[in-house]
Design a protein around this motif. Structure first.
Motif, PDB file in Angstrom:
ATOM      1  N   LEU A 236       0.823  -1.207   0.000  1.00  0.00           N
ATOM      2  CA  LEU A 236       0.000   0.000   0.000  1.00  0.00           C
ATOM      3  C   LEU A 236       0.860   1.261   0.000  1.00  0.00           C
ATOM      4  N   ILE A 237       1.960   1.232   0.742  1.00  0.00           N
ATOM      5  CA  ILE A 237       2.861   2.392   0.756  1.00  0.00           C
ATOM      6  C   ILE A 237       3.369   2.674  -0.651  1.00  0.00           C
ATOM      7  N   GLU A 238       3.852   1.635  -1.318  1.00  0.00           N
ATOM      8  CA  GLU A 238       4.401   1.826  -2.660  1.00  0.00           C
ATOM      9  C   GLU A 238       3.309   2.120  -3.683  1.00  0.00           C
ATOM     10  N   LEU A 239       2.139   1.484  -3.529  1.00  0.00           N
ATOM     11  CA  LEU A 239       1.033   1.759  -4.445  1.00  0.00           C
ATOM     12  C   LEU A 239       0.636   3.226  -4.374  1.00  0.00           C
ATOM     13  N   SER A 240       0.607   3.780  -3.170  1.00  0.00           N
ATOM     14  CA  SER A 240       0.184   5.179  -3.023  1.00  0.00           C
ATOM     15  C   SER A 240       1.110   6.127  -3.778  1.00  0.00           C
ATOM     16  N   LYS A 241       2.377   5.763  -3.887  1.00  0.00           N
ATOM     17  CA  LYS A 241       3.342   6.665  -4.527  1.00  0.00           C
ATOM     18  C   LYS A 241       3.115   6.790  -6.030  1.00  0.00           C
ATOM     19  N   ALA A 242       2.395   5.837  -6.619  1.00  0.00           N
ATOM     20  CA  ALA A 242       2.160   5.903  -8.057  1.00  0.00           C
ATOM     21  C   ALA A 242       1.376   7.156  -8.434  1.00  0.00           C
ATOM     22  N   TRP A 243       0.482   7.600  -7.543  1.00  0.00           N
ATOM     23  CA  TRP A 243      -0.346   8.768  -7.843  1.00  0.00           C
ATOM     24  C   TRP A 243       0.251  10.068  -7.326  1.00  0.00           C
ATOM     25  N   ALA A 244       1.295  10.011  -6.527  1.00  0.00           N
ATOM     26  CA  ALA A 244       1.862  11.220  -5.946  1.00  0.00           C
ATOM     27  C   ALA A 244       2.578  12.038  -7.014  1.00  0.00           C
ATOM     28  N   THR A 245       2.357  13.343  -6.994  1.00  0.00           N
ATOM     29  CA  THR A 245       3.071  14.214  -7.928  1.00  0.00           C
ATOM     30  C   THR A 245       4.434  14.630  -7.380  1.00  0.00           C
ATOM     31  N   ASP A 246       4.600  14.541  -6.062  1.00  0.00           N
ATOM     32  CA  ASP A 246       5.879  14.826  -5.419  1.00  0.00           C
ATOM     33  C   ASP A 246       6.594  13.507  -5.152  1.00  0.00           C
ATOM     34  N   PRO A 247       7.712  13.231  -5.813  1.00  0.00           N
ATOM     35  CA  PRO A 247       8.391  11.948  -5.614  1.00  0.00           C
ATOM     36  C   PRO A 247       8.841  11.710  -4.176  1.00  0.00           C
ATOM     37  N   ALA A 248       9.007  12.773  -3.406  1.00  0.00           N
ATOM     38  CA  ALA A 248       9.457  12.632  -2.025  1.00  0.00           C
ATOM     39  C   ALA A 248       8.323  12.824  -1.022  1.00  0.00           C
ATOM     40  N   ARG A 249       7.081  12.755  -1.470  1.00  0.00           N
ATOM     41  CA  ARG A 249       5.946  12.939  -0.561  1.00  0.00           C
ATOM     42  C   ARG A 249       5.993  11.879   0.535  1.00  0.00           C
TER      43      ARG A 249
END
Length: 448
Positions: A236-249
């Motif tokens: 889930l942590i990694e899945l959420s990053k797919a939609w983040a516009t900030d790579p370091a969010r």
């Protein structure tokens, strides 16, 4: 890296606000601090704090401040959830939102203004407390917006997005500069048509929050010791990053626990160690907040059975194996301070929409977009093609990240995230996919 716990009071559960006893709370917080944890997430019962649309009880707010001060005395920071909302299968909505006074939580102008005033008041009361981390709007309040809730408050994704921004703005007005955010259950990532979207979760608020529960079909399919089960939180942590516009969010693993019988009590410590090991291997993780601090008193009736034993400590405040394991991991992490490497291999998430025959109208485009979004979330859920491909890579010892297909050919995006290789789910050998299994919801019980 932060290590904390969702605070479940031993004296009266969350009904403790009715009989507020600061000595009992101090004893609870002492037992939490003894585990070496650094923060608690606390829950205000909304109907008790705002029983009328224009009444926010000063005494209730004072009690929240007193709890926060007691936590500070023990070296604990405090994150506060306001709109409670929903807790452990029970709903707590004020009377001015239900039955004869029914107002849609997400669309009614008067309800929206009242919620904003409430959140702003709580934040403002704590703004001078240095141990106040920030507000979370509510605990999985997204579940009120649609099925399987028995009495939903329907709203479109556009309306929920506007609601989120309005509520977070109110929190910021009350306590500028704190980490204000929103959090939902895994319907955000897995349920097609759900009006709270992955884009909202990954772009709105100070950070992304994920809640990981393996009774969602993961443990039923893969078993209590399966790699997919032990890495569900990391997924889930990694899945959420797919939609983040900030790579370091930053991502906050805000809820994770070892629910029996899906995780047998004798495996709770091993599950805790494996889950933490996988989650802590994810870059940009802000922290882990375990569910929950203390077991629920069995004198209280009608909880789903799994809720009674989720504590890191017993109802009498004695550490349990999972609690000792979390304490061990937290102490080791602070001593060594490792920083996880970036994940260089990414699994590509593609909605693969069904082709349409031209000419296409705007309405057809919208329908295709909706169908694509439905396919994405279904594929991401346990048993879906994407979920199983990620789990297969993890079982081989890989450290897969996730990238949307629309960004997989963007060199700047890949470089910002440290991704050097992309893999499609169709390229991952799955072997025998486990058969479908009944999802056991945390809401099983009076509403099941």
């Amino acid at each position: 890296m932060r290590f904390g716990v969702n605070y479940t009071p031993t004296h009266g559960w969350f009904h403790h606000w009715l009989d507020f006893d600061l000595d009992e709370i101090r004893a609870d917080l002492d037992s939490i601090a003894a585990l070496g944890l650094d923060h608690v997430r606390v829950f205000a019962l909304w109907p008790l704090f705002q029983p009328n649309r224009t009444l926010i009880r000063p005494r209730a707010v004072e009690q929240l401040v007193a709890l926060t001060d007691a936590a500070a005395e023990r070296g604990l920071d405090v994150a506060v959830d306001g709109l409670q909302g929903h807790l452990s299968s029970f709903d707590f909505l004020p009377s001015w939102t239900v039955t004869w006074h029914r107002r849609n939580l997400f669309t009614d102008p008067e309800a929206i203004e009242a919620q904003a005033a409430y959140l702003r008041t709580l934040a403002a009361a704590l703004r001078e407390r240095p141990n106040f981390l920030g507000m979370t709007l509510g605990n999985e309040i997204n579940q009120f917006s649609g099925g399987p809730h028995p009495d939903p408050h329907p709203a479109s994704a556009t309306r929920t997005g506007a609601w989120l921004r309005r509520m977070l703005a109110a929190c910021e007005q009350g306590a500028p500069g704190r980490a204000h955010l929103h959090a939902g259950d895994d319907a955000t990532w897995y349920r097609h048509g759900h009006p709270f979207t992955p884009e909202q979760a990954a772009t709105v608020g100070a950070m992304t929050a994920v809640h990981s529960w393996v009774f969602n079909g993961t443990a039923q399919r893969h078993g209590p010791a399966g790699r997919a089960t032990e890495q569900h939180a990391a997924y889930l942590i990694e899945l959420s990053k797919a939609w983040a516009t900030d790579p370091a969010r930053p991502v906050w693993l805000q809820e994770v626990g070892a629910p029996a019988p899906h995780i047998p009590p004798e495996r709770a410590a091993a599950f805790t160690a494996a889950t933490l090991g996988a989650a802590l291997d994810c870059p940009h993780l802000w922290g882990v907040t375990w569910w929950c601090s203390h077991d629920v008193d069995r004198a209280l009736a009608d909880f789903p059975e799994l809720e009674y034993g989720l504590g890191l400590l017993t109802h009498s405040r004695r550490p349990k194996p999972a609690g000792r394991e979390l304490a061990r991991v937290a102490a080791g992490w602070r001593a060594e301070g490792p920083s996880p490497a970036l994940r260089t291999t990414a699994l590509v998430l593609d909605p693969q929409p069904q082709p349409q025959t031209p000419p296409r109208t705007r309405a057809q485009d919208q329908l295709q977009d909706q169908a694509a979004q439905a396919q994405v979330r279904t594929a991401c859920a346990p048993g879906g093609a994407f979920f199983e491909a990620w789990a297969a890579l993890a079982a081989e010892g890989a450290r897969p990240a996730v990238v949307l297909a629309s960004r997989a050919a963007d060199p700047a995006h890949l470089a910002a995230r440290g991704i050097t290789e992309t893999v499609r789910p169709s390229e991952v050998p799955l072997g025998a996919v486990p058969p479908p299994a009944r999802r056991t919801s945390r809401e099983d019980g009076p509403h099941a």
